[in-house]
Design a protein around this motif. Sequence first.
Motif, PDB file in Angstrom:
ATOM      1  N   ALA A 108       0.792  -1.114   0.036  1.00  0.00           N
ATOM      2  CA  ALA A 108       0.000   0.123  -0.186  1.00  0.00           C
ATOM      3  C   ALA A 108       0.754   1.281  -0.183  1.00  0.00           C
ATOM      4  N   PHE A 109       0.746   2.013  -0.836  1.00  0.00           N
ATOM      5  CA  PHE A 109       1.289   3.411  -1.085  1.00  0.00           C
ATOM      6  C   PHE A 109       0.509   4.494  -0.563  1.00  0.00           C
ATOM      7  N   ASP A 110       0.979   5.415   0.482  1.00  0.00           N
ATOM      8  CA  ASP A 110      -0.042   6.477   1.089  1.00  0.00           C
ATOM      9  C   ASP A 110      -0.329   7.641   0.229  1.00  0.00           C
ATOM     10  N   ASP A 111       0.442   7.862  -0.878  1.00  0.00           N
ATOM     11  CA  ASP A 111       0.410   8.926  -1.635  1.00  0.00           C
ATOM     12  C   ASP A 111      -0.304   8.586  -2.921  1.00  0.00           C
ATOM     13  N   ASN A 112      -1.621   8.973  -3.115  1.00  0.00           N
ATOM     14  CA  ASN A 112      -2.196   8.372  -4.479  1.00  0.00           C
ATOM     15  C   ASN A 112      -1.808   8.846  -5.957  1.00  0.00           C
ATOM     16  N   ARG A 113      -1.296  10.308  -5.827  1.00  0.00           N
ATOM     17  CA  ARG A 113      -0.481  10.800  -6.929  1.00  0.00           C
ATOM     18  C   ARG A 113       0.561  10.147  -7.286  1.00  0.00           C
ATOM     19  N   LEU A 114       1.565   9.816  -6.261  1.00  0.00           N
ATOM     20  CA  LEU A 114       2.719   9.244  -6.403  1.00  0.00           C
ATOM     21  C   LEU A 114       2.792   7.823  -6.804  1.00  0.00           C
ATOM     22  N   ALA A 115       1.752   7.196  -6.358  1.00  0.00           N
ATOM     23  CA  ALA A 115       1.167   5.670  -6.682  1.00  0.00           C
ATOM     24  C   ALA A 115       0.924   5.749  -8.196  1.00  0.00           C
ATOM     25  N   SER A 116       0.067   6.647  -8.496  1.00  0.00           N
ATOM     26  CA  SER A 116      -0.246   6.479 -10.116  1.00  0.00           C
ATOM     27  C   SER A 116       0.903   6.572 -10.985  1.00  0.00           C
ATOM     28  N   LEU A 117       2.042   7.726 -10.469  1.00  0.00           N
ATOM     29  CA  LEU A 117       3.104   7.694 -11.265  1.00  0.00           C
ATOM     30  C   LEU A 117       4.039   6.433 -11.059  1.00  0.00           C
ATOM     31  N   LEU A 118       3.959   5.754 -10.059  1.00  0.00           N
ATOM     32  CA  LEU A 118       4.725   4.657  -9.841  1.00  0.00           C
ATOM     33  C   LEU A 118       4.231   3.559 -10.688  1.00  0.00           C
ATOM     34  N   PHE A 119       2.985   3.388 -10.893  1.00  0.00           N
ATOM     35  CA  PHE A 119       2.375   2.149 -11.611  1.00  0.00           C
ATOM     36  C   PHE A 119       2.585   2.440 -13.103  1.00  0.00           C
ATOM     37  N   GLY A 120       2.793   3.814 -13.380  1.00  0.00           N
ATOM     38  CA  GLY A 120       2.801   4.103 -14.783  1.00  0.00           C
ATOM     39  C   GLY A 120       1.599   4.436 -15.645  1.00  0.00           C
ATOM     40  N   HIS A 121       1.443   5.001 -16.844  1.00  0.00           N
ATOM     41  CA  HIS A 121       0.414   5.189 -17.452  1.00  0.00           C
ATOM     42  C   HIS A 121      -0.188   3.955 -17.889  1.00  0.00           C
ATOM     43  N   TYR A 122      -1.535   3.791 -17.531  1.00  0.00           N
ATOM     44  CA  TYR A 122      -2.218   2.532 -17.696  1.00  0.00           C
ATOM     45  C   TYR A 122      -1.423   1.309 -17.236  1.00  0.00           C
ATOM     46  N   GLY A 123      -0.626   1.541 -16.253  1.00  0.00           N
ATOM     47  CA  GLY A 123       0.094   0.302 -15.497  1.00  0.00           C
ATOM     48  C   GLY A 123       1.175  -0.216 -16.056  1.00  0.00           C
ATOM     49  N   GLN A 124       1.649   0.598 -17.063  1.00  0.00           N
ATOM     50  CA  GLN A 124       2.906   0.195 -17.985  1.00  0.00           C
ATOM     51  C   GLN A 124       3.966  -0.479 -16.984  1.00  0.00           C
ATOM     52  N   ASN A 125       4.251   0.348 -15.757  1.00  0.00           N
ATOM     53  CA  ASN A 125       5.452  -0.083 -15.218  1.00  0.00           C
ATOM     54  C   ASN A 125       5.190  -1.480 -14.639  1.00  0.00           C
ATOM     55  N   LEU A 126       3.898  -1.475 -13.856  1.00  0.00           N
ATOM     56  CA  LEU A 126       3.575  -2.996 -13.293  1.00  0.00           C
ATOM     57  C   LEU A 126       3.666  -4.049 -14.342  1.00  0.00           C
ATOM     58  N   ALA A 127       3.050  -3.653 -15.741  1.00  0.00           N
ATOM     59  CA  ALA A 127       3.266  -4.582 -16.747  1.00  0.00           C
ATOM     60  C   ALA A 127       4.717  -5.069 -17.024  1.00  0.00           C
ATOM     61  N   LEU A 128       5.561  -4.262 -17.109  1.00  0.00           N
ATOM     62  CA  LEU A 128       7.059  -4.427 -17.170  1.00  0.00           C
ATOM     63  C   LEU A 128       7.598  -5.414 -16.102  1.00  0.00           C
ATOM     64  N   ILE A 129       7.238  -5.106 -14.951  1.00  0.00           N
ATOM     65  CA  ILE A 129       7.755  -5.794 -14.007  1.00  0.00           C
ATOM     66  C   ILE A 129       7.053  -7.235 -13.665  1.00  0.00           C
ATOM     67  N   GLU A 130       5.678  -7.332 -14.126  1.00  0.00           N
ATOM     68  CA  GLU A 130       5.081  -8.683 -14.582  1.00  0.00           C
ATOM     69  C   GLU A 130       6.100  -9.512 -15.565  1.00  0.00           C
ATOM     70  N   ARG A 131       6.231  -8.831 -16.717  1.00  0.00           N
ATOM     71  CA  ARG A 131       6.910  -9.520 -17.694  1.00  0.00           C
ATOM     72  C   ARG A 131       8.255 -10.030 -17.124  1.00  0.00           C
ATOM     73  N   ARG A 132       9.040  -9.209 -16.766  1.00  0.00           N
ATOM     74  CA  ARG A 132      10.311  -9.393 -16.382  1.00  0.00           C
ATOM     75  C   ARG A 132      10.390 -10.691 -15.600  1.00  0.00           C
ATOM     76  N   LEU A 133       9.638 -10.391 -14.138  1.00  0.00           N
ATOM     77  CA  LEU A 133       9.940 -11.236 -13.165  1.00  0.00           C
ATOM     78  C   LEU A 133       8.794 -12.456 -13.130  1.00  0.00           C
ATOM     79  N   GLU A 134       8.034 -12.502 -14.016  1.00  0.00           N
ATOM     80  CA  GLU A 134       7.296 -13.601 -14.291  1.00  0.00           C
ATOM     81  C   GLU A 134       6.216 -13.675 -13.007  1.00  0.00           C
ATOM     82  N   ILE A 135       5.506 -12.641 -12.653  1.00  0.00           N
ATOM     83  CA  ILE A 135       4.575 -12.875 -11.659  1.00  0.00           C
ATOM     84  C   ILE A 135       3.480 -12.021 -12.078  1.00  0.00           C
TER      85      ILE A 135
END
Length: 350
Positions: free
Chosen positions: A12-39
């Motif tokens: 859980a990340f306490d700042d919604n704005r920063l969490a949005s930047l962290l996850f990336g536009h349309y969740g692209q950063n999370l998608a990269l992590i999923e693809r690289r680490l196979e999770i």
Amino acid sequence: MPEDGPNQIVLAFDDNRLASLLFGHYGQNLALIERRLEIVAEQRGNHVTLEGPREACEQARHVLETLYARLKKGGELVPGDVEGVMREAASQGFLFDFDPATKRQSFDEIQLRRRPVRARTAAQDAYIRALKRHTLVFGVGPAGTGKTWLAVAYAVHLLERRVVDRLILSRPAVEAGERLGFLPGDMKEKVDPYLRPIYDALHDLMDRAFVERALTSGEIEIAPLAFMRGRTLANACVILDEAQNTTSMQMKMFLTRLGENSHMVVTGDPSQVDLPPGQTSGLAEAVDLLGNVEGVEVCRFSAADVVRHELVGRIVAAYDSKLAGGRPAGASVGAPSEPAVPAEPKAPPR
């Protein structure tokens, strides 16, 4: 539960704005992590659930928390930072056995007024450390590995701290397999197209108004290699980019321009030589001759160090494989080759 069995971590990340930047536009950063680490990384609001093998989930947690900490400090999250932190975490080994006494916590960085520039691969880390320790550094490797960009960043760092009085950035004006013909305009307008990548790096790392003032005052000088002859470059940081396109005599001329309190960086990709056939690349010769000279460091990059775009790394690896005698370019992957069908004999003319 076995050590390498499935695992679930909820962050859980306490700042919604920063969490949005962290996850990336349309969740692209999370998608990269999923693809690289196979999770699997499932986002809900400012929460994210990580599911997969225990070590991979812990590595993903480390990556997300590291990037979020940078955002909280006011830093930017630019393309490539996610990939860089994942490589950094992987270089530290198995995270449960991480020993701060024997392994570095993070890759090295270059502090600039605009923002810090941090290494994203182990080779970039070694390159930055070499720049800080040695007078003459060669950065040799494929396109997209950050050789020129990091060299310019270090040069800007030296200028901002007044360690040197000026930056001199140069390239050989060699056409890349094309005949450009007559270029209109004065001398600056003729050579600027060859030097555009250096301008791009400067504008990315410094305030545009400062760059223009420094170019006008001479604190930053961008010139083709031919303009270096006969000069002694003292109190300066000098960068020669695309050095694979220098001849042996040009490289010797350039290296012997080094003056008091100066630093020199030479970058190039030996696989992209645009010299006429039969001419020896001055970069290859200099690396062979000077690799063991005191005060000189040679840093080598590979396709694994490409940070420009993940596809670029695969393209470089494919060409390297072809040069090494592997699969020819254009061969399909995984499909057996079709046996040749003999041509039917033609009927004799009547």
